[in-house]
Design an enzyme around this catalytic site. Structure first.
Site, PDB file in Angstrom:
ATOM      1  N   ASP A 380     -25.678  58.088  21.663  1.00  0.00           N
ATOM      2  CA  ASP A 380     -27.029  58.102  21.093  1.00  0.00           C
ATOM      3  C   ASP A 380     -27.967  57.342  21.998  1.00  0.00           C
ATOM      4  O   ASP A 380     -27.695  56.217  22.388  1.00  0.00           O
ATOM      5  CB  ASP A 380     -27.013  57.459  19.707  1.00  0.00           C
ATOM      6  CG  ASP A 380     -28.223  57.872  18.892  1.00  0.00           C
ATOM      7  OD1 ASP A 380     -29.333  57.785  19.441  1.00  0.00           O
ATOM      8  OD2 ASP A 380     -28.049  58.274  17.738  1.00  0.00           O
ATOM      9  N   GLU A 383     -33.372  56.900  20.684  1.00  0.00           N
ATOM     10  CA  GLU A 383     -34.681  57.505  20.487  1.00  0.00           C
ATOM     11  C   GLU A 383     -35.746  57.152  21.521  1.00  0.00           C
ATOM     12  O   GLU A 383     -36.793  56.603  21.214  1.00  0.00           O
ATOM     13  CB  GLU A 383     -35.200  57.153  19.093  1.00  0.00           C
ATOM     14  CG  GLU A 383     -34.220  57.564  18.013  1.00  0.00           C
ATOM     15  CD  GLU A 383     -34.772  57.352  16.625  1.00  0.00           C
ATOM     16  OE1 GLU A 383     -35.991  57.205  16.489  1.00  0.00           O
ATOM     17  OE2 GLU A 383     -33.985  57.347  15.680  1.00  0.00           O
ATOM     18  N   ASP A 450     -32.924  64.524  15.129  1.00  0.00           N
ATOM     19  CA  ASP A 450     -33.310  64.129  13.773  1.00  0.00           C
ATOM     20  C   ASP A 450     -34.420  65.050  13.262  1.00  0.00           C
ATOM     21  O   ASP A 450     -35.611  64.769  13.382  1.00  0.00           O
ATOM     22  CB  ASP A 450     -33.774  62.675  13.763  1.00  0.00           C
ATOM     23  CG  ASP A 450     -32.641  61.726  14.125  1.00  0.00           C
ATOM     24  OD1 ASP A 450     -31.480  62.170  14.132  1.00  0.00           O
ATOM     25  OD2 ASP A 450     -32.922  60.548  14.399  1.00  0.00           O
TER      26      ASP A 450
END
Length: 659
Positions: A380, A383, A450
């Protein structure tokens, strides 16, 4: 000045140096720069074996022929690319008076290859081509949150964002493929008059183009120079269970045990973020995960693999921060506090461009995860808003002035791929939010980020998945049900969930995920427990009617295991998408090029997802005039090359088998 050197056309005018050379079968690589030398980086491209290209000077300039593709360049530098039928594939958009005999000579002075200097170095590059046909169809380019499969007429940002993944390879209905081989943030515009690519900070123009008679030929040529995925491991063929965050070891094991008690087929379960004490401590928090070895052993006894989330962020209070700071393993800020995010702690990213930093991280992963039996990683990127390559110091940037070290598309995934490969693991899966051209060869399984829980969002993911496959990333998945919100007790969301679950059965990887409402209570006060999780998100969380539908489709996925494995083998060997547009298998069918809401799961299954709420009928096109299609629900057969109307109910999504 125009000359031929080592089977390469070299053109020099003023400050510009330009090269045209063969690069793989039926393909050319075209590079240009206004710096002192041509940059050496190949970016997404591997170096192909020497071919039999023919290069010669002509009365007008020079030409190079490599199989089905030919490029000519004039004495003044204009490039036109043709196929073997002498049809123009690409023509540079020249609007100047350098050649007054050119039919498109113009006083507006717009360059095809425009290098505009940036303050402090590098160039803002724009490459312009004539649009040869306003009805041309363009596909690929990665994953964008919009509903259009055909990208003609769109304006795309070349950058990574959460749920946006720029993979700048396009496939044209006119019989060519083009890779914009430049990892800078930029822009691509596919207009009716001009097709243009921009790089906001770069030293060189670099693109690769191939000609082919079919989409498959073009796709395979692209895969031959950028790489193919490894063979998908067996656990990638079945059902994956995930939610925002399982907060404790006992919660996760309870879910796994329930799947087994119900005799539901499941291959993998995920421990997502904040299972660690602090960011930058790549290990299980012993308060909430007291016995990782025992947990993994029990899961393996149930036949379930475990995936864990890996973040590149390092908390200033973590046990590794000072050591990584001292050794130069953290990215730097231009000014102010060494912090890039303030989410569950003030953090900075590790520097994935530093090989020693990558080795350091892998040593932690190996000790705390790999040696405990975990083989699958969810990487991940925490973001980032966007990434851009800076050619001077080999850093990616977050925002305007913050260096970011999690290198999508290559370095971050490569860290895990190479580390695990050294341990003898050849079938690597890295679940990533973003990827770039070439990421596929490092086991990149890209998910659509997302996204919203809505039918509109679901429709966008269909276009995203199909275009991602055509951009050379065949491993792709989406959050079944969407990520943001959705209450399992809401009848409207249950309908959306069912339709998404049915469709997810026929995605390359079938993965249930999402942050459901309402949020769960916090289970502790230390470590990752401060990050709460969403509501239950297992197949039995949505009521008995939904559960029975999910069970049916989980069993369908399991029954397709041999078929899916064959599709993964084809992707590994040739770069073939697992999810395929209708025109990929039926390029001669003109109507197949118009269809954007159906696709083929491999060569034999036509899938027509239900993309609207309360739908009771579905209009479906069955491609191929000589094909025969069998309705998998009713057994009824239909000839191809025709439209049908099919009644739909909540229990079933239309799927047809090619006979």
């Amino acid at each position: 000045m125009l000359r031929i050197e080592n089977q390469k056309i070299r053109f020099h005018y003023d400050a510009e140096e330009l090269w045209i050379e063969a690069w793989g079968a039926n393909a050319l690589r075209i590079r240009g720069t206004k710096t002192n030398r041509m940059p050496e980086e190949n970016w997404a491209l591997s170096v192909p074996a020497a071919g039999g290209a023919k290069v010669r000077k002509t009365t007008e300039g020079a030409e190079i022929v490599n199989g089905k593709i030919r490029a000519v360049i004039s004495h003044l530098g204009k490039i036109v690319v043709y196929n073997q039928k002498n049809e123009i594939l690409l023509e540079e958009y020249w609007r100047n008076r350098r050649d007054v005999l050119d039919a498109k000579c113009s006083a507006i002075e717009v360059e095809a290859r425009e290098f505009r200097p940036n303050i402090g170095g590098d160039y803002h590059l724009t490459m312009r081509f004539e649009s040869q046909d306003p009805n041309e169809k363009i596909y690929g380019m990665g994953q964008y949150q919009q509903p259009y499969l055909n990208l003609k007429g769109t304006d795309l940002e070349l950058a990574h964002r959460n749920s946006q993944s720029s993979v700048p390879f396009l496939l044209s209905s006119r019989g060519y493929g083009l890779l914009w081989n430049n990892p800078s943030v930029g822009r691509a515009v596919f207009g009716r008059n001009i097709m243009s690519f921009e790089a906001y900070a770069t030293k060189a123009l670099d693109y690769w183009v191939t000609a082919g008679d079919t989409p498959a030929e073009i796709e395979e040529a692209y895969a031959s120079v950028t790489g193919t995925v490894p063979m998908m491991p067996e656990y990638g063929l079945g059902f994956w269970q995930c939610k925002l965050r399982y907060q404790t070891q006992e919660e996760l094991l309870g879910v796994a045990r329930e799947y087994k008690r119900r005799k539901l087929p499941i291959d993998l379960i995920v421990i997502d973020f904040f299972h660690w004490p602090r960011q930058g401590e790549w290990k299980f928090d012993p308060v909430y995960w007291p016995d990782p070895e025992g947990m993994i052993r029990e899961l393996k006894e149930m036949g379930i693999e475990l995936m864990v989330s890996i973040w590149p962020t390092v908390d200033r209070e973590s046990e590794n921060y000072e050591e990584m700071l001292e050794k130069g393993y953290l990215i730097r800020t231009e000014r102010g506090l060494r912090a890039g995010m303030n989410f569950q702690g003030a953090t900075i990213h590790y520097d994935a461009t530093n090989p020693k930093a990558r080795e350091y991280l892998w040593s932690k992963i190996k000790k705390n995860y790999y040696e405990k039996g975990i083989r699958v990683f969810w990487l991940d990127e925490a973001e980032p808003e966007y990434t851009a390559y800076d050619f001077d110091n080999y850093r990616y940037y977050l925002g305007t002035d913050l260096e970011i070290g999690n290198i999508y598309p290559v370095e971050y995934a490569r860290n895990f791929y190479e580390g695990m490969e050294k341990e003898g693991q050849k079938n690597i899966v890295n679940l990533l939010r973003c990827a770039w051209a070439g990421s596929q060869k490092y086991g990149a399984l890209v998910w659509s980020g997302d996204i919203a829980s809505s039918f509109e969002s679901m429709r966008n993911q269909l276009a995203a998945g199909l275009n991602m496959g055509l951009a050379g990333i065949p491993w792709w998945t989406t959050d079944i049900g969407g990520f943001h919100g959705g209450n399992p007790d809401d009848p409207a969301f249950r309908e959306l969930f069912v339709r998404w679950f049915q469709w997810g059965t026929f995605c390359p990887v079938m993965r249930l995920h999402g942050n459901r409402e309402p949020m769960q209570p916090q289970v502790g006060t230390t470590g990752g427990a401060t990050c709460r999780s969403g509501a239950a998100n297992e197949v039995w969380s949505y009521g008995e009617e939904v559960y029975e539908i999910c069970r049916k489709y989980m069993e369908i996925r399991e029954q397709m295991r041999d078929y899916t494995r064959a599709l993964m083998k084809e992707a590994h060997e040739k770069g073939t998408p697992v999810m395929r547009t209708l025109f990929y298998e039926f390029p001669e069918d003109k109507q197949a090029w118009e269809i954007e809401d159906e696709y083929l799961y491999g060569p034999a299954l036509l899938v027509a997802p239900v993309l609207e709420a309360k739908a009771d009928r579905r209009k479906i096109y069955l491609p191929g005039e000589t094909a025969v299609w069998e309705d998998c629900e009713t057994g009824e057969t239909h000839k191809g090359g025709a439209w049908i109307q099919k009644a739909v109910c909540l229990e079933t999504m239309p799927v047809f088998r090619r006979r």
